[in-house]
Design a protein around this motif. Structure first.
Motif, PDB file in Angstrom:
ATOM      1  N   UNK A  10       0.837  -1.182   0.000  1.00  0.00           N
ATOM      2  CA  UNK A  10       0.000   0.000   0.000  1.00  0.00           C
ATOM      3  C   UNK A  10       0.886   1.251   0.000  1.00  0.00           C
ATOM      4  N   UNK A  11       0.598   2.185  -0.868  1.00  0.00           N
ATOM      5  CA  UNK A  11       1.364   3.423  -0.995  1.00  0.00           C
ATOM      6  C   UNK A  11       0.732   4.497  -0.114  1.00  0.00           C
ATOM      7  N   UNK A  12       1.569   5.231   0.623  1.00  0.00           N
ATOM      8  CA  UNK A  12       1.125   6.338   1.474  1.00  0.00           C
ATOM      9  C   UNK A  12       2.154   7.455   1.359  1.00  0.00           C
ATOM     10  N   UNK A  13       1.861   8.585   1.941  1.00  0.00           N
ATOM     11  CA  UNK A  13       2.804   9.703   1.965  1.00  0.00           C
ATOM     12  C   UNK A  13       3.647   9.608   3.242  1.00  0.00           C
ATOM     13  N   UNK A  14       4.893   9.984   3.149  1.00  0.00           N
ATOM     14  CA  UNK A  14       5.799   9.917   4.294  1.00  0.00           C
ATOM     15  C   UNK A  14       5.317  10.789   5.446  1.00  0.00           C
ATOM     16  N   UNK A  15       4.693  11.932   5.152  1.00  0.00           N
ATOM     17  CA  UNK A  15       4.248  12.824   6.230  1.00  0.00           C
ATOM     18  C   UNK A  15       3.131  12.229   7.085  1.00  0.00           C
ATOM     19  N   UNK A  16       2.456  11.179   6.585  1.00  0.00           N
ATOM     20  CA  UNK A  16       1.385  10.554   7.366  1.00  0.00           C
ATOM     21  C   UNK A  16       1.747   9.139   7.819  1.00  0.00           C
ATOM     22  N   UNK A  17       2.990   8.731   7.630  1.00  0.00           N
ATOM     23  CA  UNK A  17       3.429   7.401   8.051  1.00  0.00           C
ATOM     24  C   UNK A  17       3.523   7.333   9.571  1.00  0.00           C
ATOM     25  N   UNK A  18       3.210   6.164  10.145  1.00  0.00           N
ATOM     26  CA  UNK A  18       3.295   6.022  11.596  1.00  0.00           C
ATOM     27  C   UNK A  18       4.735   6.116  12.085  1.00  0.00           C
ATOM     28  N   UNK A  19       4.903   6.691  13.249  1.00  0.00           N
ATOM     29  CA  UNK A  19       6.231   6.832  13.838  1.00  0.00           C
ATOM     30  C   UNK A  19       6.759   5.473  14.291  1.00  0.00           C
ATOM     31  N   UNK A  20       8.053   5.270  14.111  1.00  0.00           N
ATOM     32  CA  UNK A  20       8.709   4.063  14.589  1.00  0.00           C
ATOM     33  C   UNK A  20       8.650   2.865  13.657  1.00  0.00           C
ATOM     34  N   UNK A  21       7.903   2.944  12.554  1.00  0.00           N
ATOM     35  CA  UNK A  21       7.809   1.830  11.614  1.00  0.00           C
ATOM     36  C   UNK A  21       8.579   2.149  10.331  1.00  0.00           C
ATOM     37  N   UNK A  22       9.476   1.250   9.968  1.00  0.00           N
ATOM     38  CA  UNK A  22      10.287   1.460   8.765  1.00  0.00           C
ATOM     39  C   UNK A  22       9.413   1.368   7.519  1.00  0.00           C
ATOM     40  N   UNK A  23       9.693   2.246   6.564  1.00  0.00           N
ATOM     41  CA  UNK A  23       9.005   2.250   5.273  1.00  0.00           C
ATOM     42  C   UNK A  23      10.054   2.393   4.170  1.00  0.00           C
ATOM     43  N   UNK A  24       9.680   1.997   2.961  1.00  0.00           N
ATOM     44  CA  UNK A  24      10.575   2.114   1.805  1.00  0.00           C
ATOM     45  C   UNK A  24      10.047   3.207   0.887  1.00  0.00           C
ATOM     46  N   UNK A  25      10.941   4.053   0.407  1.00  0.00           N
ATOM     47  CA  UNK A  25      10.544   5.137  -0.493  1.00  0.00           C
ATOM     48  C   UNK A  25      10.207   4.541  -1.857  1.00  0.00           C
ATOM     49  N   UNK A  26       8.971   4.775  -2.300  1.00  0.00           N
ATOM     50  CA  UNK A  26       8.511   4.256  -3.582  1.00  0.00           C
ATOM     51  C   UNK A  26       8.697   5.284  -4.693  1.00  0.00           C
ATOM     52  N   UNK A  27       8.419   6.555  -4.393  1.00  0.00           N
ATOM     53  CA  UNK A  27       8.517   7.604  -5.406  1.00  0.00           C
ATOM     54  C   UNK A  27       8.690   8.947  -4.732  1.00  0.00           C
ATOM     55  N   UNK A  28       9.465   9.820  -5.352  1.00  0.00           N
ATOM     56  CA  UNK A  28       9.654  11.185  -4.850  1.00  0.00           C
ATOM     57  C   UNK A  28       9.272  12.154  -5.950  1.00  0.00           C
ATOM     58  N   UNK A  29       8.421  13.101  -5.617  1.00  0.00           N
ATOM     59  CA  UNK A  29       8.007  14.146  -6.566  1.00  0.00           C
ATOM     60  C   UNK A  29       9.011  15.295  -6.463  1.00  0.00           C
ATOM     61  N   UNK A  30      10.098  15.188  -7.206  1.00  0.00           N
ATOM     62  CA  UNK A  30      11.161  16.202  -7.138  1.00  0.00           C
ATOM     63  C   UNK A  30      10.671  17.567  -7.610  1.00  0.00           C
ATOM     64  N   UNK A  31       9.672  17.605  -8.467  1.00  0.00           N
ATOM     65  CA  UNK A  31       9.145  18.866  -8.985  1.00  0.00           C
ATOM     66  C   UNK A  31       8.427  19.664  -7.900  1.00  0.00           C
ATOM     67  N   UNK A  32       8.033  19.011  -6.808  1.00  0.00           N
ATOM     68  CA  UNK A  32       7.334  19.698  -5.716  1.00  0.00           C
ATOM     69  C   UNK A  32       8.300  20.447  -4.796  1.00  0.00           C
ATOM     70  N   UNK A  33       9.606  20.324  -5.058  1.00  0.00           N
ATOM     71  CA  UNK A  33      10.630  20.961  -4.214  1.00  0.00           C
ATOM     72  C   UNK A  33      11.519  21.858  -5.056  1.00  0.00           C
ATOM     73  N   UNK A  34      12.198  22.746  -4.362  1.00  0.00           N
ATOM     74  CA  UNK A  34      13.180  23.567  -5.065  1.00  0.00           C
ATOM     75  C   UNK A  34      14.391  22.690  -5.405  1.00  0.00           C
ATOM     76  N   UNK A  35      15.219  23.192  -6.294  1.00  0.00           N
ATOM     77  CA  UNK A  35      16.428  22.466  -6.685  1.00  0.00           C
ATOM     78  C   UNK A  35      17.334  22.217  -5.482  1.00  0.00           C
TER      79      UNK A  35
END
Length: 82
Positions: A1-26
């Motif tokens: 199941x895909x979720x956003x890192x900002x809403x992931x539960x604390x203390x549980x390891x997750x794997x980064x599936x995708x990063x929206x680089x365009x949503x951030x500055x260089x």
């Protein structure tokens, strides 16, 4: 199941599936890549700002502790490692 890192539960390891680089500055993107935040990387959310704010978010990446902004974490999709 895909979720956003900002809403992931604390203390549980997750794997980064995708990063929206365009949503951030260089500069933000470069900084996160220097910390090792890349697709496939395993991270553990450790601590959020305060009761009234989800900013910043402390992460463990390997042996390193990293602090990122909640809006940066919202641009990162994660999946369970289990």
């Amino acid at each position: 199941m895909i979720a956003k890192l900002d809403s992931s539960p604390l203390g549980l390891a997750v794997r980064i599936a995708r990063i929206d680089w365009a949503a951030m500055s260089e500069d933000e993107g470069r900084r996160l890549r220097e910390f090792g935040l890349l697709e496939g990387c395993e991270v553990t959310p450790r601590h959020r700002g305060s009761i009234f704010s989800r900013d910043p978010l402390a992460l463990t990446i390997g042996r390193m502790q990293v602090i990122i902004r909640a809006r940066q974490a919202a641009a990162i999709e994660v999946e369970s490692t289990i």
